[in-house]
Each structure stands twice: as C-alpha cells, then as structure tokens.
Design a protein around this motif. Structure first.
Motif, PDB file in Angstrom:
ATOM      1  N   LEU A 148       5.770  -8.377 -10.095  1.00 33.08           N
ATOM      2  CA  LEU A 148       5.319  -7.225 -10.858  1.00 33.08           C
ATOM      3  C   LEU A 148       5.987  -5.966 -10.318  1.00 33.08           C
ATOM      4  O   LEU A 148       6.166  -5.838  -9.113  1.00 33.08           O
ATOM      5  CB  LEU A 148       3.799  -7.062 -10.744  1.00 33.08           C
ATOM      6  N   PRO A 149       6.334  -5.036 -11.200  1.00 36.12           N
ATOM      7  CA  PRO A 149       6.936  -3.795 -10.702  1.00 36.12           C
ATOM      8  C   PRO A 149       5.894  -2.968  -9.959  1.00 36.12           C
ATOM      9  O   PRO A 149       4.945  -2.473 -10.539  1.00 36.12           O
ATOM     10  CB  PRO A 149       7.387  -3.091 -11.980  1.00 36.12           C
ATOM     11  N   MET A 150       6.054  -2.862  -8.663  1.00 34.22           N
ATOM     12  CA  MET A 150       5.117  -2.100  -7.852  1.00 34.22           C
ATOM     13  C   MET A 150       5.598  -0.661  -7.746  1.00 34.22           C
ATOM     14  O   MET A 150       6.769  -0.412  -7.498  1.00 34.22           O
ATOM     15  CB  MET A 150       4.990  -2.704  -6.453  1.00 34.22           C
ATOM     16  N   LYS A 151       4.712   0.243  -7.932  1.00 30.23           N
ATOM     17  CA  LYS A 151       5.032   1.665  -7.884  1.00 30.23           C
ATOM     18  C   LYS A 151       4.862   2.189  -6.471  1.00 30.23           C
ATOM     19  O   LYS A 151       3.952   1.809  -5.758  1.00 30.23           O
ATOM     20  CB  LYS A 151       4.094   2.424  -8.834  1.00 30.23           C
ATOM     21  N   SER A 152       5.755   3.042  -6.069  1.00 31.80           N
ATOM     22  CA  SER A 152       5.588   3.730  -4.789  1.00 31.80           C
ATOM     23  C   SER A 152       4.626   4.883  -5.012  1.00 31.80           C
ATOM     24  O   SER A 152       4.825   5.702  -5.905  1.00 31.80           O
ATOM     25  CB  SER A 152       6.926   4.268  -4.297  1.00 31.80           C
ATOM     26  N   PHE A 153       3.584   4.941  -4.205  1.00 25.84           N
ATOM     27  CA  PHE A 153       2.599   6.003  -4.336  1.00 25.84           C
ATOM     28  C   PHE A 153       3.058   7.255  -3.611  1.00 25.84           C
ATOM     29  O   PHE A 153       3.718   7.182  -2.581  1.00 25.84           O
ATOM     30  CB  PHE A 153       1.257   5.568  -3.734  1.00 25.84           C
ATOM     31  N   GLN A 154       2.664   8.400  -4.161  1.00 28.97           N
ATOM     32  CA  GLN A 154       2.861   9.672  -3.484  1.00 28.97           C
ATOM     33  C   GLN A 154       1.519  10.201  -2.989  1.00 28.97           C
ATOM     34  O   GLN A 154       1.412  10.653  -1.864  1.00 28.97           O
ATOM     35  CB  GLN A 154       3.536  10.672  -4.417  1.00 28.97           C
ATOM     36  N   THR A 155       0.498  10.131  -3.844  1.00 31.74           N
ATOM     37  CA  THR A 155      -0.842  10.535  -3.438  1.00 31.74           C
ATOM     38  C   THR A 155      -1.857   9.501  -3.900  1.00 31.74           C
ATOM     39  O   THR A 155      -1.716   8.920  -4.975  1.00 31.74           O
ATOM     40  CB  THR A 155      -1.242  11.920  -3.997  1.00 31.74           C
ATOM     41  N   VAL A 156      -2.860   9.285  -3.069  1.00 32.66           N
ATOM     42  CA  VAL A 156      -3.944   8.351  -3.384  1.00 32.66           C
ATOM     43  C   VAL A 156      -5.254   9.016  -3.006  1.00 32.66           C
ATOM     44  O   VAL A 156      -5.382   9.559  -1.909  1.00 32.66           O
ATOM     45  CB  VAL A 156      -3.789   7.021  -2.605  1.00 32.66           C
ATOM     46  N   LYS A 157      -6.210   8.961  -3.913  1.00 31.23           N
ATOM     47  CA  LYS A 157      -7.553   9.458  -3.606  1.00 31.23           C
ATOM     48  C   LYS A 157      -8.505   8.271  -3.657  1.00 31.23           C
ATOM     49  O   LYS A 157      -8.585   7.577  -4.657  1.00 31.23           O
ATOM     50  CB  LYS A 157      -7.998  10.522  -4.597  1.00 31.23           C
ATOM     51  N   ILE A 158      -9.203   8.070  -2.546  1.00 25.43           N
ATOM     52  CA  ILE A 158     -10.199   7.010  -2.461  1.00 25.43           C
ATOM     53  C   ILE A 158     -11.560   7.678  -2.577  1.00 25.43           C
ATOM     54  O   ILE A 158     -11.899   8.541  -1.772  1.00 25.43           O
ATOM     55  CB  ILE A 158     -10.076   6.243  -1.131  1.00 25.43           C
ATOM     56  N   PRO A 159     -12.345   7.308  -3.583  1.00 20.41           N
ATOM     57  CA  PRO A 159     -13.635   7.977  -3.761  1.00 20.41           C
ATOM     58  C   PRO A 159     -14.678   7.538  -2.740  1.00 20.41           C
ATOM     59  O   PRO A 159     -14.550   6.493  -2.101  1.00 20.41           O
ATOM     60  CB  PRO A 159     -14.055   7.566  -5.171  1.00 20.41           C
ATOM     61  N   SER A 160     -15.701   8.331  -2.611  1.00 18.85           N
ATOM     62  CA  SER A 160     -16.823   8.016  -1.737  1.00 18.85           C
ATOM     63  C   SER A 160     -17.439   6.689  -2.160  1.00 18.85           C
ATOM     64  O   SER A 160     -17.507   6.378  -3.348  1.00 18.85           O
ATOM     65  CB  SER A 160     -17.859   9.134  -1.830  1.00 18.85           C
ATOM     66  N   GLY A 161     -17.877   5.922  -1.187  1.00 15.00           N
ATOM     67  CA  GLY A 161     -18.476   4.619  -1.465  1.00 15.00           C
ATOM     68  C   GLY A 161     -17.621   3.470  -0.967  1.00 15.00           C
ATOM     69  O   GLY A 161     -18.123   2.378  -0.720  1.00 15.00           O
ATOM     70  N   TYR A 162     -16.335   3.713  -0.809  1.00 12.16           N
ATOM     71  CA  TYR A 162     -15.469   2.679  -0.237  1.00 12.16           C
ATOM     72  C   TYR A 162     -15.824   2.526   1.240  1.00 12.16           C
ATOM     73  O   TYR A 162     -16.154   3.502   1.907  1.00 12.16           O
ATOM     74  CB  TYR A 162     -13.997   3.060  -0.378  1.00 12.16           C
ATOM     75  N   LYS A 163     -15.745   1.287   1.743  1.00 12.14           N
ATOM     76  CA  LYS A 163     -16.105   1.016   3.130  1.00 12.14           C
ATOM     77  C   LYS A 163     -14.914   0.620   3.990  1.00 12.14           C
ATOM     78  O   LYS A 163     -14.917   0.860   5.189  1.00 12.14           O
ATOM     79  CB  LYS A 163     -17.141  -0.114   3.185  1.00 12.14           C
ATOM     80  N   SER A 164     -13.889  -0.016   3.382  1.00 13.65           N
ATOM     81  CA  SER A 164     -12.790  -0.503   4.218  1.00 13.65           C
ATOM     82  C   SER A 164     -11.447  -0.471   3.505  1.00 13.65           C
ATOM     83  O   SER A 164     -11.362  -0.564   2.284  1.00 13.65           O
ATOM     84  CB  SER A 164     -13.080  -1.926   4.701  1.00 13.65           C
ATOM     85  N   ILE A 165     -10.409  -0.308   4.326  1.00 14.42           N
ATOM     86  CA  ILE A 165      -9.013  -0.412   3.912  1.00 14.42           C
ATOM     87  C   ILE A 165      -8.433  -1.466   4.849  1.00 14.42           C
ATOM     88  O   ILE A 165      -8.337  -1.241   6.050  1.00 14.42           O
ATOM     89  CB  ILE A 165      -8.266   0.928   4.071  1.00 14.42           C
ATOM     90  N   GLU A 166      -8.080  -2.599   4.300  1.00 20.10           N
ATOM     91  CA  GLU A 166      -7.794  -3.754   5.140  1.00 20.10           C
ATOM     92  C   GLU A 166      -6.320  -3.964   5.472  1.00 20.10           C
ATOM     93  O   GLU A 166      -5.427  -3.474   4.794  1.00 20.10           O
ATOM     94  CB  GLU A 166      -8.321  -5.015   4.460  1.00 20.10           C
TER      95      GLU A 166
END
Length: 160
Positions: free
Chosen positions: A103-121
């Motif tokens: 799949l064509p994966m996009k390179s991110f420039q900015t990411v916002k993770i909303p409140s409620g997330y617990k982990s980035i693995e």
C-alpha cells in the motif's frame, strides 16, 4: 451583470474561507467502519472511509477498546480518530506505518493524537515502531493520557 459578478466573488470568497477553516480544523472524529471482519487469529479488523485500519484483538471485544494498525491514506497531516463504531481507540500499534508494504504509505509531517489514547507501541524486538522512519514528521501532539511509549516507537524520525 455587475450584480452577478459581485455575487460570484462573494461565493468564491465564502468557499475559500470555508476551505481555509476546514483545512485547519484538528478535531478528532468519531468514525464508522465499513465492516468488521475476523482474521484467522480471531482479531476483528476494520477500515474506515479515511483509510484508517483498526484491530480489536481476539478476546478483548468486551473492553470496548481497539487500536490503529495502519493509515493507508495520503494526507501528510492527520488527526487520529477517537472512536471506531462503538470502540474507543486507545493505542497505535507497532506496525502503524509499515504493515502492508504494497500500500502507498504516506510520510507524515504532523500527527495529533487525541486524549484517551494510552499507548504508542513498538514490538518487543525493536524492529518495528509505530512511527518508525517517518523522516518528514516534525510535529506530533501526544496527550497526557498516553502513559506507554515503546522504546523504538519513533526510531528514524529525524525531525521530532
């Protein structure tokens, strides 16, 4: 004729203003998956219209939580969703940017993770991190609710 021209300019200005405002909006959304399917391991998998892919690990359906396993879209600036159907999104799995190499994966420039997330693995072996090798990523907003960040979650991100 002059009134018609003025109306066209007002409409064009209004549409430009709406587009400008919508381009800056960073409110997390509640999304609805097109359909959940079950894989051979019993995990529930889904995709939404924004090209976010979700997984509810086998045996955890009753927790009401799920995680993001992939973004297959092409936007460089994303806001991660808070919900998928009745499931609250609480984690970004380790292979978020690399699970499907075809799949064509996009390179991110900015990411916002909303409140409620617990982990980035990141996986136990450190070979794959959630945002690994996102060389264009220069800004990520991580809420206080995230209490677990894998040791290799951001390996290869030179600008963050």
């Amino acid at each position: 004729m002059r009134i018609e021209l003025i109306k066209k300019h007002i409409v064009a200005f209004s549409m430009g203003l709406v587009l400008a405002v919508s381009a800056v909006t960073t409110i997390p959304t509640n999304v609805y998956a097109l359909d959940f399917t079950q894989d051979a391991n019993g995990n529930l998998l889904a995709e939404d219209e924004e090209k976010f892919f979700y997984m509810v690990p086998a045996g955890t359906e009753m927790t009401g939580e799920c995680g993001l396993i992939l973004y297959g879209g092409n936007k460089p600036d994303i806001v991660l969703p808070k919900y998928c159907d009745n499931f609250k999104v609480t984690k970004v799995f380790s292979d978020f940017t690399s699970i499907f190499p075809l799949l064509p994966m996009k390179s991110f420039q900015t990411v916002k993770i909303p409140s409620g997330y617990k982990s980035i693995e990141s996986d136990a072996g450190g070979k794959v991190g959630a945002f690994q090798n996102q060389k264009d990523l220069y800004r990520i907003e991580i809420p206080k609710s995230v209490t677990d960040i894998g040791a290799h979650a951001f390996d290869g991100c030179d600008k963050t």
